[in-house]
Design a protein around this motif. Structure first.
Motif, PDB file in Angstrom:
ATOM      1  N   SER A 147      -1.591   9.639  -9.435  1.00 20.23           N
ATOM      2  CA  SER A 147      -2.556   8.625  -9.887  1.00 20.23           C
ATOM      3  C   SER A 147      -3.817   9.289 -10.416  1.00 20.23           C
ATOM      4  O   SER A 147      -4.916   9.065  -9.924  1.00 20.23           O
ATOM      5  N   GLU A 174      -6.916   7.223 -11.463  1.00 19.66           N
ATOM      6  CA  GLU A 174      -7.674   6.483 -10.466  1.00 19.66           C
ATOM      7  C   GLU A 174      -8.898   7.253  -9.971  1.00 19.66           C
ATOM      8  O   GLU A 174      -9.824   6.666  -9.448  1.00 19.66           O
ATOM      9  N   ARG A 197      -3.374   9.234  -0.169  1.00 19.67           N
ATOM     10  CA  ARG A 197      -3.293   9.715  -1.552  1.00 19.67           C
ATOM     11  C   ARG A 197      -2.470  10.997  -1.589  1.00 19.67           C
ATOM     12  O   ARG A 197      -2.995  12.105  -1.748  1.00 19.67           O
ATOM     13  N   GLY A 251     -12.251  15.406  -8.801  1.00 24.22           N
ATOM     14  CA  GLY A 251     -13.445  15.257  -7.979  1.00 24.22           C
ATOM     15  C   GLY A 251     -14.023  16.628  -7.649  1.00 24.22           C
ATOM     16  O   GLY A 251     -13.283  17.606  -7.510  1.00 24.22           O
ATOM     17  N   THR A 291       0.856  -1.182   0.000  1.00 21.75           N
ATOM     18  CA  THR A 291       0.000   0.000   0.000  1.00 21.75           C
ATOM     19  C   THR A 291       0.893   1.233   0.000  1.00 21.75           C
ATOM     20  O   THR A 291       2.113   1.144   0.179  1.00 21.75           O
ATOM     21  N   ILE A 333     -11.244   9.452  -7.514  1.00 19.06           N
ATOM     22  CA  ILE A 333     -11.376   9.448  -6.069  1.00 19.06           C
ATOM     23  C   ILE A 333     -12.322   8.329  -5.635  1.00 19.06           C
ATOM     24  O   ILE A 333     -13.094   7.810  -6.437  1.00 19.06           O
ATOM     25  N   SER A 334     -12.268   7.992  -4.371  1.00 20.96           N
ATOM     26  CA  SER A 334     -13.106   6.909  -3.859  1.00 20.96           C
ATOM     27  C   SER A 334     -14.549   7.373  -3.703  1.00 20.96           C
ATOM     28  O   SER A 334     -14.839   8.581  -3.613  1.00 20.96           O
ATOM     29  N   GLY A 335     -15.451   6.409  -3.657  1.00 21.05           N
ATOM     30  CA  GLY A 335     -16.863   6.734  -3.435  1.00 21.05           C
ATOM     31  C   GLY A 335     -17.076   7.405  -2.090  1.00 21.05           C
ATOM     32  O   GLY A 335     -17.928   8.293  -1.958  1.00 21.05           O
ATOM     33  N   ARG A 336     -16.322   7.004  -1.090  1.00 14.05           N
ATOM     34  CA  ARG A 336     -16.449   7.603   0.236  1.00 14.05           C
ATOM     35  C   ARG A 336     -16.083   9.080   0.211  1.00 14.05           C
ATOM     36  O   ARG A 336     -16.763   9.913   0.806  1.00 14.05           O
ATOM     37  N   LEU A 337     -14.994   9.412  -0.509  1.00 13.62           N
ATOM     38  CA  LEU A 337     -14.592  10.815  -0.609  1.00 13.62           C
ATOM     39  C   LEU A 337     -15.613  11.618  -1.398  1.00 13.62           C
ATOM     40  O   LEU A 337     -15.921  12.763  -1.051  1.00 13.62           O
ATOM     41  N   GLN A 338     -16.176  11.027  -2.444  1.00 11.18           N
ATOM     42  CA  GLN A 338     -17.204  11.721  -3.217  1.00 11.18           C
ATOM     43  C   GLN A 338     -18.433  12.003  -2.358  1.00 11.18           C
ATOM     44  O   GLN A 338     -19.023  13.086  -2.439  1.00 11.18           O
ATOM     45  N   ARG A 339     -18.812  11.068  -1.501  1.00  7.76           N
ATOM     46  CA  ARG A 339     -19.960  11.281  -0.611  1.00  7.76           C
ATOM     47  C   ARG A 339     -19.671  12.390   0.389  1.00  7.76           C
ATOM     48  O   ARG A 339     -20.575  13.148   0.766  1.00  7.76           O
TER      49      ARG A 339
END
Length: 302
Positions: free
Chosen positions: A128, A131, A276, A160, A107, A133-139
């Motif tokens: 990156s 890649e 990140r 994002g 990681t 952003i993650s769904g959690r960060l978008q929420r």
């Protein structure tokens, strides 16, 4: 001091000298002499990998990959990898550490630790962009209906954003992915330039942070591409780029002119995103109640 104490001190002194000599000869002058943090970490992560899933079969007495299998994945010799686990042969190169990080499927946090125990300083952060952003960060972004927020790379590519940013700043969804770059918009898009209350100050800030961040991340094709493109089309960018200023994103304030609600002032803050290091979160908080009311009007406008 009596004779007995003298003999005792001489004995201790001789033992210390022997210890120092042994440490120097084995290039491990750091207590304790047999400390091998790098080797222990490599071995631990090697034994955590699933050999079968990675295409290595055969009966095994211990879990994980064998040393020669890690060496094969990292494109280094088995002898050299064995020495690294055993704490021999000196410090590895950055290239070897990067290869090992990939071979062991580390990681970002593990990769950083590998560099710290291997050569004493962290690696350059990976970029990156693809890649996203993650769904959690978008929420998290979406949970701020009246506070514009974006996630940007070191080269100011927006990967994002929330609806508030789309309404107040730029409709990023309407742009092709390779055009969602703040630096490019600031220098090459007339509408973005006209919306700034103090374009010169904002542009200088962007160029200075771009220079600092790309140096931190290391040279990459995207940064070189942007500098070449914008330099060829904007004398203002060329002038500012040659000044060699550097700045962190940090925090500050900015005022924009919005076509629907008029002038809006924001207090902006930049935040690192754990795990990140290639990304930064930018939050634009309405500075005054009147600015918040304007954002409220925008949020209900469509």
């Amino acid at each position: 001091m009596n004779a007995c104490q003298g003999r005792e001190y001489r004995s201790i002194f001789i033992q210390i000298n022997r210890w120092l000599y042994r440490c120097i000869m084995t290039n491990t002058l750091a207590p304790p002499c047999d400390s091998n943090s790098l080797g222990a970490f490599l071995k631990d992560r090697r034994q955590r990998l699933d050999a079968l899933a990675l295409g290595f079969g055969g009966r095994r007495r211990t879990p994980g990959l064998r040393r020669e299998e890690v060496a094969q994945r990292a494109h280094i010799s088995t002898t050299w990898y064995t020495w690294l686990e055993q704490g021999r042969g000196g410090a590895p190169s950055v290239r070897v550490l990067e290869s090992l990080a990939k071979a062991l499927m580390l990681t970002e946090a593990e990769r950083e630790h590998l560099f710290l125990v291997g050569i004493g300083h962290p690696p350059k952060a990976h970029s990156s962009v693809q890649e996203g952003i993650s769904g959690r960060l978008q929420r998290f972004l979406d949970a701020m209906p009246m506070i514009p927020a974006t996630v940007a790379t070191s080269t100011w590519d927006i990967v994002g954003w929330n609806r508030a940013a789309q309404l107040a700043l730029t409709d990023y969804a309407a742009l092709p992915p390779d055009q969602r770059n703040i630096l490019r918009l600031m220098f090459l898009d007339p509408a973005t330039r006209a919306a700034q209350n103090d374009w010169e100050a904002v542009a200088r800030f962007l160029v200075a942070t771009f220079r600092a961040e790309t140096a931190r991340m290391g040279e990459n094709p995207r940064s070189a591409e942007l500098v070449a493109e914008i330099s060829s089309k904007s004398t203002d960018f060329t002038r500012m780029w040659r000044e060699n200023d550097v700045h962190t994103a940090g925090e500050g304030s900015k005022t924009i002119f919005h076509a629907v609600v008029g002038e809006i002032t924001f207090e902006f803050s930049s935040f690192a995103i754990d795990g990140r290091p290639d990304l930064k979160l930018m939050i634009y908080n309405p500075a005054e109640r009147s600015d918040l009311e304007k954002m409220d009007r925008l949020s209900h406008s469509g």
